[in-house]
Design an enzyme around this catalytic site. Structure first.
Site, PDB file in Angstrom:
ATOM      1  N   LYS A 273      -6.960  -5.010  -2.845  1.00  0.00           N
ATOM      2  CA  LYS A 273      -7.752  -5.534  -1.726  1.00  0.00           C
ATOM      3  C   LYS A 273      -8.656  -4.441  -1.167  1.00  0.00           C
ATOM      4  CE  LYS A 273      -4.160  -4.273   1.410  1.00  0.00           C
ATOM      5  NZ  LYS A 273      -4.923  -3.165   2.013  1.00  0.00           N
TER       6      LYS A 273
ATOM      7  N   ASP B 183       0.798  -1.246   0.000  1.00  0.00           N
ATOM      8  CA  ASP B 183       0.000   0.000   0.000  1.00  0.00           C
ATOM      9  C   ASP B 183       0.828   1.294   0.000  1.00  0.00           C
ATOM     10  OD1 ASP B 183      -1.909  -1.931   0.231  1.00  0.00           O
ATOM     11  OD2 ASP B 183      -2.808  -1.203   2.078  1.00  0.00           O
TER      12      ASP B 183
ATOM     13  N   CYS C  37      -2.126  -2.733   7.573  1.00  0.00           N
ATOM     14  CA  CYS C  37      -2.000  -3.705   6.480  1.00  0.00           C
ATOM     15  C   CYS C  37      -0.742  -4.551   6.575  1.00  0.00           C
ATOM     16  CB  CYS C  37      -2.125  -3.008   5.143  1.00  0.00           C
ATOM     17  SG  CYS C  37      -3.832  -2.447   4.912  1.00  0.00           S
TER      18      CYS C  37
HETATM   19  C1  VGL Z   1      -4.823   0.682   5.728  1.00  0.00           C
HETATM   20  C2  VGL Z   1      -6.327   1.640   7.157  1.00  0.00           C
HETATM   21  C3  VGL Z   1      -7.323   1.539   6.223  1.00  0.00           C
HETATM   22  C4  VGL Z   1      -3.400   0.239   5.469  1.00  0.00           C
HETATM   23  C5  VGL Z   1      -5.804   0.566   4.770  1.00  0.00           C
HETATM   24  O1  VGL Z   1      -3.000   0.135   4.290  1.00  0.00           O
HETATM   25  O2  VGL Z   1      -2.675  -0.007   6.455  1.00  0.00           O
HETATM   26  N1  VGL Z   1      -5.090   1.202   6.911  1.00  0.00           N
HETATM   27  N2  VGL Z   1      -7.061   1.002   5.025  1.00  0.00           N
END
Ligand code: VGL
Ligand code: ZN
Length: 207
Positions: A110, A12, A155
């Site tokens: 995802k 991410d 994540c």
């Molecule tokens: C994430 C919070 C919400 C992450 C993704 O990538 O850690 N955290 N969505």
């Protein structure tokens, strides 16, 4: 290249998690040069993208009188509510512009299910619905898995814990991660839990 089939999971590294983004992680962009530097050591590089529909259940904006960072229980799953972020196809969901995306062998998206969020890149938050990443990693005979990216306590953490459950020898390159730290102390708690599960914390200069 190592004698092992080492796979890197770049988690991410997207604009919305970097400074100026909708769910900015402190120093989130600092991981970019470190990740660009380590990618060449790996047999395969997998990148993940948080990739939400606008009606995603984890967005506070989709709940009446709820605010970002509050928690709700939905169908037995405790879910933290977030500002709208990483909406599929928007600039916020794109990879950081300096990330060397040419090196990615596979991109896993995802959080695409409107009714269940997904922190882990293996399993959605119901702990049942698979992304299919475990099958890919098994199919290419992965020996060791290395995780880096954003966010350490969401994540990266959930992906690393699931990786162990799927039977992978798992490492976290901790200087190539940054976290949200909500609630306060969450990063340290997550690091302790990962160590307890047998996940090794290493740095990018260490091996
Ligand atoms: C994430 C919070 C919400 C992450 C993704 O990538 O850690 N955290 N969505
Ligand atoms: Zn998300």
């Amino acid at each position: 290249m190592s004698v092992y089939r080492d796979v890197l999971i770049v988690t991410d590294v997207q604009n919305d998690f970097c400074p100026g983004g909708a769910l900015a992680v402190n120093e989130g962009d600092a991981v970019v040069p470190i990740i660009n530097g380590v990618m060449k050591r790996f047999y395969r590089v997998v990148a993940t993208q948080d990739w939400h529909p606008r009606d995603q259940i984890s967005f506070a904006s989709n709940h009446a009188e709820k605010y970002p960072f509050e928690q709700v229980e939905i169908g037995g799953i405790v879910q933290t509510l977030w500002p709208d972020h990483c909406v599929a196809g928007t600039p916020g969901a794109a990879f950081h512009p300096d990330l060397d995306t040419d090196r990615f062998d596979l991109i896993v998206r995802k959080g695409t299910n409107p009714t269940v969020d997904s922190y882990s890149t293996f399993l959605e938050n119901d702990k049942k619905i698979k992304t299919g990443l475990d099958g890919y990693l098994t199919s290419i005979e992965t020996d060791r898995l290395f995780l880096c990216g954003l966010a350490t306590d969401y994540c990266v953490f959930y992906s690393a814990m699931d990786a162990v459950s799927f039977g992978f020898k798992t490492f976290v390159i901790i200087d190539a991660c940054r976290g949200i730290d909500v609630p306060k102390g969450n990063i340290d708690r997550c690091i302790a839990d990962m160590k307890k599960k047998g996940i090794q914390m290493i740095t990018s200069t260490e091996w």
